[in-house]
Write an enzyme that holds these catalytic residues in place. Sequence first.
Site, PDB file in Angstrom:
ATOM      1  N   GLU A   1      -0.547   1.522  -5.376  1.00 19.66           N
ATOM      2  CA  GLU A   1      -0.298   2.966  -5.211  1.00 19.66           C
ATOM      3  C   GLU A   1      -1.456   3.768  -5.799  1.00 19.66           C
ATOM      4  OE1 GLU A   1      -0.338   4.036  -8.486  1.00 19.66           O
ATOM      5  OE2 GLU A   1       1.629   5.043  -8.560  1.00 19.66           O
ATOM      6  N   TRP A   2      -2.604   3.081  -6.022  1.00 21.58           N
ATOM      7  CA  TRP A   2      -3.890   3.703  -6.367  1.00 21.58           C
ATOM      8  C   TRP A   2      -3.898   4.410  -7.730  1.00 21.58           C
ATOM      9  CZ3 TRP A   2      -2.564   6.781  -1.476  1.00 21.58           C
ATOM     10  CH2 TRP A   2      -2.495   5.914  -0.365  1.00 21.58           C
ATOM     11  N   GLY A   3      -2.927   4.079  -8.574  1.00 23.04           N
ATOM     12  CA  GLY A   3      -2.911   4.677  -9.912  1.00 23.04           C
ATOM     13  C   GLY A   3      -2.338   6.081  -9.950  1.00 23.04           C
TER      14      GLY A   3
ATOM     15  N   ASP B   1      -9.693   3.274  -4.134  1.00 21.90           N
ATOM     16  CA  ASP B   1     -10.437   2.103  -3.636  1.00 21.90           C
ATOM     17  C   ASP B   1     -11.838   1.984  -4.249  1.00 21.90           C
ATOM     18  OD1 ASP B   1      -8.290   1.574  -2.025  1.00 21.90           O
ATOM     19  OD2 ASP B   1      -9.401   1.701  -0.138  1.00 21.90           O
TER      20      ASP B   1
ATOM     21  N   ASP C   1       0.828  -1.219   0.000  1.00 21.93           N
ATOM     22  CA  ASP C   1       0.000   0.000   0.000  1.00 21.93           C
ATOM     23  C   ASP C   1       0.861   1.266   0.000  1.00 21.93           C
ATOM     24  OD1 ASP C   1      -2.483   1.255  -0.043  1.00 21.93           O
ATOM     25  OD2 ASP C   1      -3.286   0.035   1.597  1.00 21.93           O
TER      26      ASP C   1
ATOM     27  N   GLU D   1       0.682   7.403 -10.089  1.00 24.70           N
ATOM     28  CA  GLU D   1       1.728   7.745 -11.073  1.00 24.70           C
ATOM     29  C   GLU D   1       1.669   6.823 -12.289  1.00 24.70           C
ATOM     30  OE1 GLU D   1       5.713   8.403  -9.588  1.00 24.70           O
ATOM     31  OE2 GLU D   1       5.046  10.051  -8.301  1.00 24.70           O
TER      32      GLU D   1
END
Length: 410
Positions: free
Chosen positions: A210-212, A232, A177, A214
């Site tokens: 990393e949730w998109g 999320d 995460d 970069e």
Amino acid sequence: MAPPHAMMVALAMLVQICATVEVLSSGGVEAAGQGAAAHFGLDRRNLLANGLGLTPPMGWNTYNHFHWTISEKIIRETADAMVSSGLAALGYQYINLDDAWAERQRDSAGNLVANATTFPAGIKGLADYVHAKGLKLGIYSDAGNLTCSKLQPGSLGYEEQDAKTFASWEIDFLKYDNCHTDGTSPQVRYPIMSKALLKTGRPIFFSLCEWGVEDPATWGPGVGNSWRTTGDIADNWERMTERADKNDKWASYAGPGGWNDPDMLEVGNGGMTTEEYRSHFSIWALAKAPLILGCDIRSMDLDTHQILSNSEVIAVNQDKLGVQGKKVKKDGDLEVWAGPLSQKRVVVVLWNRGSSPAKVAANFSDIGVPPFALVDVRDLWAHTTEAKVKEQISADLDPHACKMYIIIQK
Ligand SMILES: *[C@@H]1O[C@H](CO)[C@@H](O)[C@H](O)[C@H]1NC(C)=O
Ligand SMILES: *[C@@H]1O[C@H](CO)[C@@H](O)[C@H](O)[C@H]1NC(C)=O
Ligand SMILES: *[C@@H]1O[C@H](CO)[C@@H](O)[C@H](O)[C@H]1NC(C)=O
């Protein structure tokens, strides 16, 4: 024990070369095919060399249902249910811990330790239990000082030590995460853990979360086996469909060894209708997303079990060609998603995202099937096959419902 590493890498490459040849010669859904072929070329130089993820991972994770209240008891019972429900036999193999499994402090040697109250047998004890069932155990950490829950330390600065700990526990999967970081780029922090995992010599599926932020599709294939393309998911129609759309943009970057991840499944958690969950599962399967279940499978209802155990839909997700299907047509709320499969087959989802019943149609030219081709149309939810000569496929759909087909050229 790990198979010889070099052999796994060679196998991964061989599968990729075969996949590339098939994409180039099938002329499937054009944009997806060309993008994927170009991408596979890139991958052959850059793919993370752990030999894992040749098809999207399948399994379960604690977070969507249990959030930060997890225990060894839940995990063991879930492993039992995975087997007794028949889901394990369909390919769901990873049983993954998310956040809040550890003590707040490392031990005196700086090692992460499991919460002594909730995980009395320790993670190694749990891994032994899960492995004895023929399943794999996944764990969670964070590329920062603390995990998102703030209940346990992150792995920033402890990457090698934590990777060694995970390998010593015989962990098979790491979700990593991006909370409470030092502000440096994920492109700096994630490769450190990737290398640390490789160095252990144990094949550990590396799931970048990393949730998109970069555009990890552009650098993830060399670092991990999957990368989140979005923030999320939540157990509702809006968040689910948004994840699908955001993830779709990166379709051409997915392939054997590295997959786009629009987040874990909510099917069975109660916030959507059966038709909405069926759409959720169909689109995730077509998009070659990880099929990581997020409901309490110990007590799932019949509708949930029927959706999650549709072996024809699972086979689309696990097709060896490994090309992510994508949205190929949109007319207001009426959408067509499609992608090439092995053996010149094409998968199609006709999807009514509107709030009234509607007919959704696609011409063969929209989905990469030659006009007037003689085909069989397999309905993956009705489990029926229809021979067709017309160059169009259509369905009358309830609000938020979909139909999923495979077009088989004769
Ligand atoms: C460990 O588990 C106990 C029992 O659920 C809980 O009270 C405690 O807060 C947990 N510790 C951490 C660091 O999460
Ligand atoms: C993270 O922890 C290290 C020491 O372990 C400390 O030097 C650093 O300032 C911390 N960073 C943040 C952002 O808290
Ligand atoms: C299919 O193609 C025909 C001819 O180009 C066109 O008139 C028709 O609108 C198309 N149908 C769909 C559903 O796209």
